[in-house]
Design an enzyme around this catalytic site. Structure first.
Site, short mmCIF file in Angstrom:
data_model
loop_
_atom_site.label_atom_id
_atom_site.label_comp_id
_atom_site.label_asym_id
_atom_site.label_seq_id
_atom_site.Cartn_x
_atom_site.Cartn_y
_atom_site.Cartn_z
N LYS A 207 50.80 20.24 23.45
CA LYS A 207 52.24 20.51 23.49
C LYS A 207 53.01 19.19 23.52
O LYS A 207 53.93 18.98 22.74
CB LYS A 207 52.57 21.36 24.72
CG LYS A 207 54.02 21.69 24.88
CD LYS A 207 54.24 22.64 26.04
CE LYS A 207 55.73 22.77 26.33
NZ LYS A 207 56.01 23.66 27.45
N GLY A 269 52.36 25.85 28.42
CA GLY A 269 51.01 25.61 27.89
C GLY A 269 50.08 26.79 28.12
O GLY A 269 49.37 27.24 27.22
O1 F6P Z 1 47.25 20.46 33.25
C1 F6P Z 1 48.59 20.20 33.01
C2 F6P Z 1 49.00 20.57 31.63
O2 F6P Z 1 50.29 20.12 31.45
C3 F6P Z 1 48.87 22.05 31.33
O3 F6P Z 1 49.95 22.77 31.80
C4 F6P Z 1 48.75 22.04 29.85
O4 F6P Z 1 48.30 23.26 29.36
C5 F6P Z 1 47.77 20.90 29.68
O5 F6P Z 1 48.18 19.94 30.65
C6 F6P Z 1 47.73 20.28 28.32
O6 F6P Z 1 48.97 19.76 27.95
P1 F6P Z 1 49.30 19.42 26.44
O7 F6P Z 1 49.21 20.67 25.65
O8 F6P Z 1 50.67 18.83 26.46
O9 F6P Z 1 48.27 18.42 25.97
#
Ligand code: F6P
Length: 543
Positions: A207, A269
């Site tokens: 994300k 996420g």
């Molecule tokens: O563990 C924290 C977090 O922000 C989750 O909420 C999220 O799913 C994961 O890290 C991965 O984040 P990203 O999709 O931004 O890499």
């Protein structure tokens, strides 16, 4: 709801009522009402939910519903669906439900036509998936893609891998998927060791596109790919696609935004599987099956949005969880899918429930005076039966459990499914009704063994049954749990949509990283335990 929920008359009434329930056994509840097993059931879309084996009476359910009314649950649900910024600490709307609205729906949020945006990305995903699955999209050397490696972590991994495994019976595109999440280099090494770079596609899912684990794995994947294809950097364009909310960071990484599938900051996420985050699932099962999954989600969304509280299944299940957590002292919650396809479902639910509701201040920042956040755990039946069920049956702890099963198997092999399902039915009955000392003695058990063989029973379970595990019923199941989590969060007056608690560890890992390799490392601000551990590690690494 500003006041402490525990001070409300509704909460107090549940406390008093809990003392009565502690004296009641499920055997008595079933004996008193021969229709209980038919009456305390509900249906949502294709899911049949039997909650009769829970430690509740009609009065319990009435009191729980009154609590939900008191805290304004219906209003909070409506606010979420409308796109209000209910994720207050991040000032964001919470609109994962918009990801599965039908094309014909309309929803404008913050001046943006959300449905049009969602459908445009789904269309691009579908076009891409069709090209990969048909062999029209080829790799750098002209070979078709055989393996997709999804690189992501947390919500960018747990949803896709769980769904991929769950829907394996529908995988028909000649594309198999692997998932890399851990920054432990063993993960990426193991995933690609036997792959041919020429037929491998990496889907980098993040994300933020700033997550340490994902970027480290993606960099290593790119190194492996380019090295394996003769050192030609141009190969990246045919072998890497990205899923993210950040065009700029995707570009900075070296992936063409043409090969990027976007989503939005209003998708958390852990709620992102039905967005472009599910691309690897779509590559596996195809756009049509993916659409069926979204329709499954939507059916439960509509039920959650419109059904009255007392007949609203996610609300009911969320309230039961609050009942066990806050009034009967349960510390954990088991989720036991009687489906090997759902073997990653408990792990997925751990992030969904624990990252959402593991909070200790209310939405306005006041410390809570009650427990929040269920600890979810589990394994597929029947493996769990031969591991930890002993503790649920005869241990001292209260462990409410969800049993999930499907009447029709996706592989009908002899009478194995009947045998399998007999375990599903037997376990919830044994947990509820147990075996009394009289029954055990009547079987001729020696007196000294009787106490060891007594099964107290009275262990609560909910059975969730669908006809078959399909993309649609799968989507329904996931949406059910998403809305259970929201229900709990509203009762606890917390924000289920932020996750500040994971930030500190991330920041500290980045701060400590130079100390692991640096020659003149500065340990001034590091506590003595951590510093000693790092120095010991460095000695072993010859640094
Ligand atoms: O563990 C924290 C977090 O922000 C989750 O909420 C999220 O799913 C994961 O890290 C991965 O984040 P990203 O999709 O931004 O890499």
């Amino acid at each position: 709801m500003a006041a402490d929920v525990t001070t409300t008359a509704e909460w107090q009434a549940l406390r008093t009522h809990a003392d009565e329930i502690r004296e009641t056994h499920l055997r008595d509840l079933f004996a008193a009402d021969p229709t209980r097993g038919e009456r305390l059931t509900a249906e949502v879309a294709d899911l049949y939910v039997d909650y009769s084996k829970n430690l509740v009476t009609d009065e319990t359910l009435r009191l729980l519903t009154a609590l939900a009314e008191r805290v304004g649950l219906a209003e909070r649900v409506a606010a979420m669906f409308s796109g209000a910024h209910i994720n207050a600490t991040e000032d964001r709307a919470v609109l994962h439900t918009a990801l599965r609205l039908p094309r014909s729906a309309s929803l404008t949020v913050d001046g943006q036509d959300v449905v049009a945006d969602v459908q445009a990305v789904l269309d691009r995903m579908a076009a891409f998936a069709r090209r990969v699955r048909s062999g029209q999209w080829v790799g750098h050397t002209g070979e078709r893609i055989r393996t997709v490696v999804n690189i992501g972590i947390g919500g960018s991994d747990l949803g896709p891998v769980m769904a991929y495994e769950a829907l394996k019976a529908f995988a028909d595109g000649g594309v198999s998927c692997r998932f890399v999440s851990n920054i432990d280099p063993t993960d990426i090494h193991g995933a690609v060791a036997d792959l041919d770079p020429a037929s491998t596609l990496f889907v980098v899912v993040s994300k933020t596109f700033s997550t340490q684990e994902t970027l480290a794995n993606a960099r290593e994947a790119r190194r492996w790919l380019v090295a394996g294809l003769g050192g030609d950097e141009a190969a990246v364009a045919r072998h890497f696609v990205a899923v993210s909310t950040s065009d700029q960071r995707v570009r900075d990484f070296g992936i063409d935004p043409e090969n990027m599938f976007g989503f939005w900051d209003w998708v958390g996420g852990r709620y992102s599987l039905p967005s472009a985050v599910g691309l690897s699932v779509m590559l596996s099962v195809g756009p049509e099956r993916f659409a069926e999954m979204l329709a499954g989600y939507h059916a439960v969304d509509e039920h959650f949005r419109t059904a009255p509280l007392e007949r609203n299944v996610p609300v009911l299940m969320g309230l039961l969880n609050v009942w066990y957590t806050n009034f009967l002292g349960a510390q954990t919650h088991a989720v036991l899918p009687y489906s090997q396809y759902l073997h990653r479902f408990p792990a997925y639910l751990q992030q969904l429930t624990m990252e959402s509701n593991g909070k200790s201040v209310t939405v306005d920042g006041t410390p809570v005076s009650y427990d929040t956040g269920e600890i979810f755990w589990g394994e597929p039946g029947t493996n769990g039966q031969h591991a930890f069920y002993q503790l649920i049956h005869q241990g001292t702890r209260l462990v409410p459990a969800d049993f999930i099963a499907f009447s029709e198997p996706n592989h009908d092999i002899g009478d194995m499914h009947d045998l399998f399902m007999s375990n599903f039915f037997a376990q919830t009955a044994a947990l509820a009704f147990g075996r009394t000392a009289e029954q055990v003695a009547a079987e001729g058990t020696p007196a000294e063994l009787v106490p060891h063989k007594v099964m107290a029973g009275n262990h609560p379970t909910t059975s969730i049954v669908a006809d078959r595990l399909t993309p649609a019923t799968f989507g329904q199941l996931v949406a059910l749990y998403e809305h259970i989590v929201l229900t709990e969060g509203v009762i606890w007056n917390i924000n289920p949509f932020d996750q500040w608690g994971v930030e500190l560890g991330k920041v500290m890992a980045n701060q400590l990283a130079p100390l692991l390799t640096g020659q003149d490392a500065e340990f001034a601000d590091v506590d003595s335990s951590t510093a000693t551990l790092i120095r010991r590690y460095r000695r072993h690494r010859g640094r």
